[in-house]
Design a protein around this motif. Structure first.
Motif, PDB file in Angstrom:
ATOM      1  N   LEU A 204       1.062  -1.575  -0.026  1.00  0.00           N
ATOM      2  CA  LEU A 204      -0.008  -0.129  -0.164  1.00  0.00           C
ATOM      3  C   LEU A 204       1.116   1.190  -0.215  1.00  0.00           C
ATOM      4  O   LEU A 204       0.491   2.378   0.075  1.00  0.00           O
ATOM      5  N   ILE A 205       1.997   1.418   0.330  1.00  0.00           N
ATOM      6  CA  ILE A 205       3.221   2.280   0.540  1.00  0.00           C
ATOM      7  C   ILE A 205       3.547   2.326  -0.534  1.00  0.00           C
ATOM      8  O   ILE A 205       3.647   3.542  -1.367  1.00  0.00           O
ATOM      9  N   TYR A 206       4.798   1.112  -1.764  1.00  0.00           N
ATOM     10  CA  TYR A 206       4.507   1.554  -2.773  1.00  0.00           C
ATOM     11  C   TYR A 206       4.109   0.609  -3.406  1.00  0.00           C
ATOM     12  O   TYR A 206       5.617  -0.892  -2.855  1.00  0.00           O
TER      13      TYR A 206
ATOM     14  N   ASN B  86       5.410   6.065  -5.734  1.00  0.00           N
ATOM     15  CA  ASN B  86       3.667   5.428  -6.015  1.00  0.00           C
ATOM     16  C   ASN B  86       3.076   5.504  -6.684  1.00  0.00           C
ATOM     17  O   ASN B  86       2.310   7.195  -6.630  1.00  0.00           O
ATOM     18  N   LYS B  87       2.287   5.222  -8.147  1.00  0.00           N
ATOM     19  CA  LYS B  87       1.273   5.930  -9.123  1.00  0.00           C
ATOM     20  C   LYS B  87      -0.216   5.352  -8.788  1.00  0.00           C
ATOM     21  O   LYS B  87      -0.892   4.276  -8.106  1.00  0.00           O
ATOM     22  N   PRO B  88      -0.661   6.060  -8.472  1.00  0.00           N
ATOM     23  CA  PRO B  88      -2.158   6.850  -8.112  1.00  0.00           C
ATOM     24  C   PRO B  88      -2.933   5.736  -9.386  1.00  0.00           C
ATOM     25  O   PRO B  88      -2.783   6.311 -10.375  1.00  0.00           O
ATOM     26  N   LYS B  89      -3.852   4.656  -9.785  1.00  0.00           N
ATOM     27  CA  LYS B  89      -4.949   4.224  -9.927  1.00  0.00           C
ATOM     28  C   LYS B  89      -5.659   5.534 -10.392  1.00  0.00           C
ATOM     29  O   LYS B  89      -6.345   5.400 -11.735  1.00  0.00           O
ATOM     30  N   PHE B  90      -6.052   6.230  -9.328  1.00  0.00           N
ATOM     31  CA  PHE B  90      -7.793   6.571 -10.054  1.00  0.00           C
ATOM     32  C   PHE B  90      -7.139   8.419  -9.207  1.00  0.00           C
ATOM     33  O   PHE B  90      -6.274   8.493  -8.717  1.00  0.00           O
ATOM     34  N   THR B  91      -7.726   9.438  -9.739  1.00  0.00           N
ATOM     35  CA  THR B  91      -7.942  10.469  -9.411  1.00  0.00           C
ATOM     36  C   THR B  91      -7.959  10.793  -8.342  1.00  0.00           C
ATOM     37  O   THR B  91      -6.452  11.690  -7.408  1.00  0.00           O
ATOM     38  N   ASP B  92      -8.172  10.673  -7.176  1.00  0.00           N
ATOM     39  CA  ASP B  92      -8.214  10.758  -5.941  1.00  0.00           C
ATOM     40  C   ASP B  92      -7.640   9.347  -4.652  1.00  0.00           C
ATOM     41  O   ASP B  92      -7.688   9.751  -3.721  1.00  0.00           O
ATOM     42  N   ASP B  93      -6.539   8.606  -5.379  1.00  0.00           N
ATOM     43  CA  ASP B  93      -5.663   7.604  -4.897  1.00  0.00           C
ATOM     44  C   ASP B  93      -5.017   8.972  -4.055  1.00  0.00           C
ATOM     45  O   ASP B  93      -4.581   9.592  -4.302  1.00  0.00           O
ATOM     46  N   ASN B  94      -4.629   8.283  -2.743  1.00  0.00           N
ATOM     47  CA  ASN B  94      -3.180   9.060  -2.369  1.00  0.00           C
ATOM     48  C   ASN B  94      -1.896   9.332  -2.743  1.00  0.00           C
ATOM     49  O   ASN B  94      -1.893   7.922  -3.971  1.00  0.00           O
ATOM     50  N   LEU B  95      -1.495  10.039  -2.872  1.00  0.00           N
ATOM     51  CA  LEU B  95       0.008   9.859  -3.491  1.00  0.00           C
ATOM     52  C   LEU B  95       1.400   9.674  -2.330  1.00  0.00           C
ATOM     53  O   LEU B  95       1.064  11.230  -1.836  1.00  0.00           O
ATOM     54  N   PHE B  96       1.860   8.685  -2.600  1.00  0.00           N
ATOM     55  CA  PHE B  96       2.866   8.583  -1.689  1.00  0.00           C
ATOM     56  C   PHE B  96       3.994   8.221  -2.130  1.00  0.00           C
ATOM     57  O   PHE B  96       4.029   7.503  -2.936  1.00  0.00           O
ATOM     58  N   ILE B  97       4.815   9.461  -1.366  1.00  0.00           N
ATOM     59  CA  ILE B  97       6.131   9.306  -2.031  1.00  0.00           C
ATOM     60  C   ILE B  97       7.298   8.708  -0.898  1.00  0.00           C
ATOM     61  O   ILE B  97       7.184   9.567   0.389  1.00  0.00           O
ATOM     62  N   THR B  98       7.732   7.307  -0.612  1.00  0.00           N
ATOM     63  CA  THR B  98       8.842   6.934  -0.074  1.00  0.00           C
ATOM     64  C   THR B  98      10.770   7.106  -0.479  1.00  0.00           C
ATOM     65  O   THR B  98      10.370   7.147  -1.698  1.00  0.00           O
TER      66      THR B  98
END
Length: 224
Positions: free
Chosen positions: A118-120, A136-148
């Motif tokens: 879920l993180i990357y 991490n690449k979001p699949k949808f517009t409102d997905d969380n955008l995480f950068i680790t």
């Protein structure tokens, strides 16, 4: 008479006692060296985290300018990746064997489990200097955008969340340390994810330690 005083007051020290003294001295030196190295290592994590934030902040300035501060996470992802690849002296780790890119596995805060997908899971791995950014690449517009970010590169251990690996979330085109009240795992609600004596095998353990790393004065000193 001379021999009497020598035998009485200056008895020769046995090799056994000498060996014990040398052994104790060596152990003291070893423990002192480990202690110093441990403190230096933790200081590197702290400094590295702040340097990583500086790089990420610079990248976000460019990305927000080019994307006109879009709030669509799946679109912003591409702008961020493009900025890292064009505005920095970076390495695209998906097509490189550089040492900074070589991370076999990332682990949780207590080293009991592998870091959650879920993180990357799928996205970009980009090396900048000795830092490794996992976006991490979001699949949808409102997905969380995480950068680790791995502050000492994938090739240097411990590769553990909350130690040398920290998670940020891009929220409303702004960088948020994971654990901030506006992020997906606010520390006030999910404090157990950064409990330093947890024995849990939860794969998210350590995800929100980034917030504590910035705002707890003795955070790095308490790492074991």
């Amino acid at each position: 008479m001379t021999d009497y005083f020598k035998n009485t007051y200056y008895k020769p020290v046995s090799m056994y006692r000498v060996a014990i003294c040398i052994g104790i001295f060596v152990l003291l030196i070893a423990f002192a060296t480990i202690f110093v190295m441990n403190r230096v290592q933790k200081a590197r994590y702290s400094v590295g985290l702040r340097q990583a934030l500086s790089i990420l902040s610079e990248a976000m300035v460019f990305a927000n300018f080019e994307s006109d501060y879009t709030k669509e996470s799946d679109v912003l992802y591409y702008y961020i990746v493009d900025v890292f690849n064009t505005k920095f002296d970076s390495i695209d780790c998906l097509h490189s064997n550089e040492l900074v890119c070589k991370a076999k596995e990332y682990r949780t805060f207590n080293n009991k489990a592998r870091m959650s997908d879920l993180i990357y899971n799928n996205g970009s791995k980009i090396g900048v200097n000795n830092f490794l950014f996992l976006i991490n690449k979001p699949k949808f517009t409102d997905d969380n955008l995480f950068i680790t970010v791995d502050v000492n590169g994938g090739n240097v251990k411990p590769n553990r969340l909350g130690y040398d690996v920290f998670v940020f979330q891009i929220k409303n085109s702004k960088i948020r340390a994971m654990g901030n009240k506006t992020t997906a795992y606010p520390i006030e609600k999910y404090s157990f994810y950064c409990y330093d004596r947890s024995t849990s095998e939860d794969e998210l353990l350590g995800i929100n330690c980034t917030y504590n790393a910035f705002f707890e004065k003795d955070y790095f000193e308490k790492l074991w």
